[in-house]
Design a protein around this motif. Structure first.
Motif, short mmCIF file in Angstrom:
data_model
loop_
_atom_site.label_atom_id
_atom_site.label_comp_id
_atom_site.label_asym_id
_atom_site.label_seq_id
_atom_site.Cartn_x
_atom_site.Cartn_y
_atom_site.Cartn_z
N LEU A 107 -0.96 -13.62 -1.78
CA LEU A 107 -1.54 -12.31 -1.52
C LEU A 107 -1.86 -12.11 -0.04
N LEU A 108 -2.36 -13.15 0.59
CA LEU A 108 -2.72 -13.05 2.01
C LEU A 108 -1.50 -12.97 2.93
N ASP A 109 -0.32 -13.24 2.39
CA ASP A 109 0.90 -13.18 3.18
C ASP A 109 1.44 -11.76 3.32
N GLU A 110 0.69 -10.78 2.85
CA GLU A 110 1.10 -9.38 2.94
C GLU A 110 1.28 -8.95 4.41
N PRO A 111 2.44 -8.42 4.79
CA PRO A 111 2.68 -8.02 6.19
C PRO A 111 1.72 -6.96 6.70
N TYR A 112 1.18 -6.11 5.82
CA TYR A 112 0.29 -5.05 6.28
C TYR A 112 -0.89 -5.61 7.07
N TYR A 113 -1.41 -6.77 6.65
CA TYR A 113 -2.59 -7.31 7.31
C TYR A 113 -2.31 -7.67 8.77
N ARG A 114 -1.07 -7.90 9.11
CA ARG A 114 -0.73 -8.31 10.47
C ARG A 114 -0.38 -7.13 11.38
N LEU A 115 -0.34 -5.92 10.82
CA LEU A 115 -0.07 -4.75 11.64
C LEU A 115 -1.26 -4.45 12.55
N PRO A 116 -1.00 -3.98 13.76
CA PRO A 116 -2.12 -3.63 14.64
C PRO A 116 -2.76 -2.32 14.20
N ALA A 117 -4.03 -2.16 14.51
CA ALA A 117 -4.71 -0.89 14.26
C ALA A 117 -4.34 0.10 15.38
N PRO A 118 -4.39 1.40 15.10
CA PRO A 118 -4.79 2.04 13.84
C PRO A 118 -3.69 1.96 12.79
N LYS A 119 -4.10 1.88 11.55
CA LYS A 119 -3.17 1.82 10.44
C LYS A 119 -3.87 2.33 9.19
N SER A 120 -3.06 2.75 8.22
CA SER A 120 -3.63 3.25 6.98
C SER A 120 -2.74 2.82 5.82
N THR A 121 -3.34 2.74 4.65
CA THR A 121 -2.61 2.33 3.45
C THR A 121 -3.26 2.96 2.23
N GLY A 122 -2.74 2.63 1.06
CA GLY A 122 -3.30 3.21 -0.16
C GLY A 122 -2.69 2.58 -1.39
N LYS A 123 -2.84 3.25 -2.50
CA LYS A 123 -2.31 2.72 -3.75
C LYS A 123 -0.79 2.85 -3.85
N GLU A 124 -0.17 3.48 -2.85
CA GLU A 124 1.28 3.46 -2.78
C GLU A 124 1.77 2.03 -2.58
N LEU A 125 0.95 1.19 -1.93
CA LEU A 125 1.29 -0.21 -1.72
C LEU A 125 0.54 -1.12 -2.69
N PHE A 126 -0.76 -0.91 -2.81
CA PHE A 126 -1.61 -1.82 -3.58
C PHE A 126 -1.87 -1.27 -4.98
N HIS A 127 -1.00 -1.65 -5.92
CA HIS A 127 -1.09 -1.17 -7.29
C HIS A 127 -0.79 -2.32 -8.25
N LEU A 128 -0.76 -2.02 -9.55
CA LEU A 128 -0.62 -3.08 -10.55
C LEU A 128 0.68 -3.86 -10.39
N GLU A 129 1.79 -3.20 -10.12
CA GLU A 129 3.05 -3.90 -9.96
C GLU A 129 3.02 -4.85 -8.77
N TYR A 130 2.22 -4.49 -7.76
CA TYR A 130 2.04 -5.39 -6.61
C TYR A 130 1.44 -6.72 -7.07
N VAL A 131 0.46 -6.67 -7.97
CA VAL A 131 -0.16 -7.89 -8.50
C VAL A 131 0.86 -8.69 -9.29
N GLU A 132 1.61 -8.02 -10.14
CA GLU A 132 2.60 -8.73 -10.97
C GLU A 132 3.66 -9.39 -10.09
N THR A 133 4.06 -8.72 -9.03
CA THR A 133 5.04 -9.30 -8.11
C THR A 133 4.47 -10.54 -7.42
N ALA A 134 3.21 -10.47 -7.01
CA ALA A 134 2.56 -11.63 -6.37
C ALA A 134 2.47 -12.81 -7.33
#
Length: 389
Positions: free
Chosen positions: A226-253
């Protein structure tokens, strides 16, 4: 000027409202917080909304229906707030985010539904809506807009302070030495809620009091994935939402970790809770602040709060109530503030908070029952905000 702020956040659980009476003396804006409330969505409406969210397919017909149904719920919540808290001069409706379009680390668009005309028709009060998109047109992320409130509240904090909101998504505003930056960190409750809801671990749809997480153990292999998600390494400013972090994301992890079908429910919730703690604590340490002011539903989760305090021994971690912004109502108060700023011709964004090329006056106005009358414009924004009850 009395402004009613309204929002349903990324947890999609209901509508938060706050009536704030603003007055300005010199460079100080004072806001007296009056009636506040949270109105849950009816179970059928929430289920229908969640079923239409990405990555699930939907239709324009369903979006139209939800736009009306949610607009009517916002109208009912506004009417109730006015009945209990007294008349208001302006309503600000954030509505319900259903899609936040980010490509190549840039926000391209955002969609909030909950037709404001239903609110104006029900209450007779002008309504400010579509408050995010103008910032995006100026190159910003349209988020986190609460940073304008954070900057005014925390600007004088010695040693620097960060304001953390733990909704579906965790976002943070860092204020130090006269500078402000803000961005979305990652999931706060989004993944936890998705698992609790889909696996029917309780009837609330969230981990009440962190009870499920407290009964489980963190799976280190899954957390590593889970911590290997590329979003965390992007520089700020940045935004995200449930378009990325949803149930299928958990199942994939789980599949990537080779753990599908082997991690128990409580252990999975414990691991997702630790993901929130770890990603937030890492960014707070990097910010180098002495205080962390927390709001949103996640601050009522003792497992998250204990985890943050343990991970940040040199940082004072406290709810935003100490600054006059009740933790459950802060976002609604922030949108009331944005309404006051727009009504006076003042920008509702801070470029350092959203990444926009410049600050912008926000929103689209829907007239109420009579002529649209705005206060005299102001040329200079306030320097600080004092909130009281």
């Amino acid at each position: 000027m009395r402004v009613l702020g309204m929002i349903s956040g990324t947890s999609h659980d209901g509508i938060d409202v706050a009536v704030v009476d603003f007055s300005r003396t010199g460079e100080v804006l004072e806001g007296r917080v009056g009636h506040t409330a949270s109105t849950p969505y009816p179970e059928e409406l929430r289920a229908r909304l969640i079923a239409a969210l990405p990555p699930a397919p939907t239709t324009l017909a369903e979006v139209c229906v939800l736009d009306t149904l949610i607009g009517q719920r916002f109208a009912a919540a506004a009417a109730e707030a006015i009945a209990r808290g007294g008349p208001v001069d302006l309503i600000v409706s954030h509505g319900q985010t259903v899609f936040h379009w980010v490509e190549g680390a840039h926000a391209r668009g955002t969609l909030q539904i909950g037709q404001p005309a239903w609110i104006a028709e029900r209450t007779g009060v002008p309504v400010l809506s579509d408050v995010r998109v103008r910032d995006i047109t100026a190159g910003g992320h349209g988020a986190p807009l609460v940073s304008v409130l954070d900057g005014l509240l925390l600007g004088g904090h010695a040693g620097g302070a960060a304001a953390l909101n733990l909704g579906g998504i965790a976002n943070m505003t860092v204020v130090r030495e006269g500078a402000l930056s803000a961005y979305d960190i990652g999931p706060a409750n989004a993944l936890i809620d998705a698992v609790v809801t889909s696996r029917r671990l309780n009837e609330r749809g969230f981990d009440e009091d962190g009870a499920i997480a407290a009964s489980g153990r963190v799976d280190s292999r899954l957390l590593e994935v889970l911590l290997d998600e590329p979003y965390y390494r992007l520089p700020a400013p940045k935004s995200t939402g449930k378009e990325l972090f949803h149930l299928e994301y958990v199942e994939t992890a789980l599949a990537r970790a080779g753990l599908r079908g082997t991690v128990g429910d409580a252990d999975l919730v414990a691991t997702l809770t630790e993901l929130t703690v770890r990603t937030v604590a890492d960014d707070v340490r990097a910010a180098g602040v002495s205080a962390l002011v927390v709001s949103g539903g996640g601050c009522r989760n003792p497992v998250i709060m204990r985890g943050l305090r343990a991970a940040l021994p040199g940082v004072e971690v406290a709810p935003s109530d100490a600054y006059g912004a009740p933790a459950d109502d802060k976002e609604a108060i922030a949108f009331a503030l944005i309404g006051w700023l727009t009504a006076h011709g003042l920008p509702g964004t801070v470029p350092g908070g959203t990444g926009a090329s410049a600050a912008r006056i926000l929103g689209t106005l829907t007239p109420g029952a009579g002529p649209l009358v705005l206060p005299a414009p102001m040329t200079e924004p306030p320097r600080s905000l004092v909130l009281t009850r």
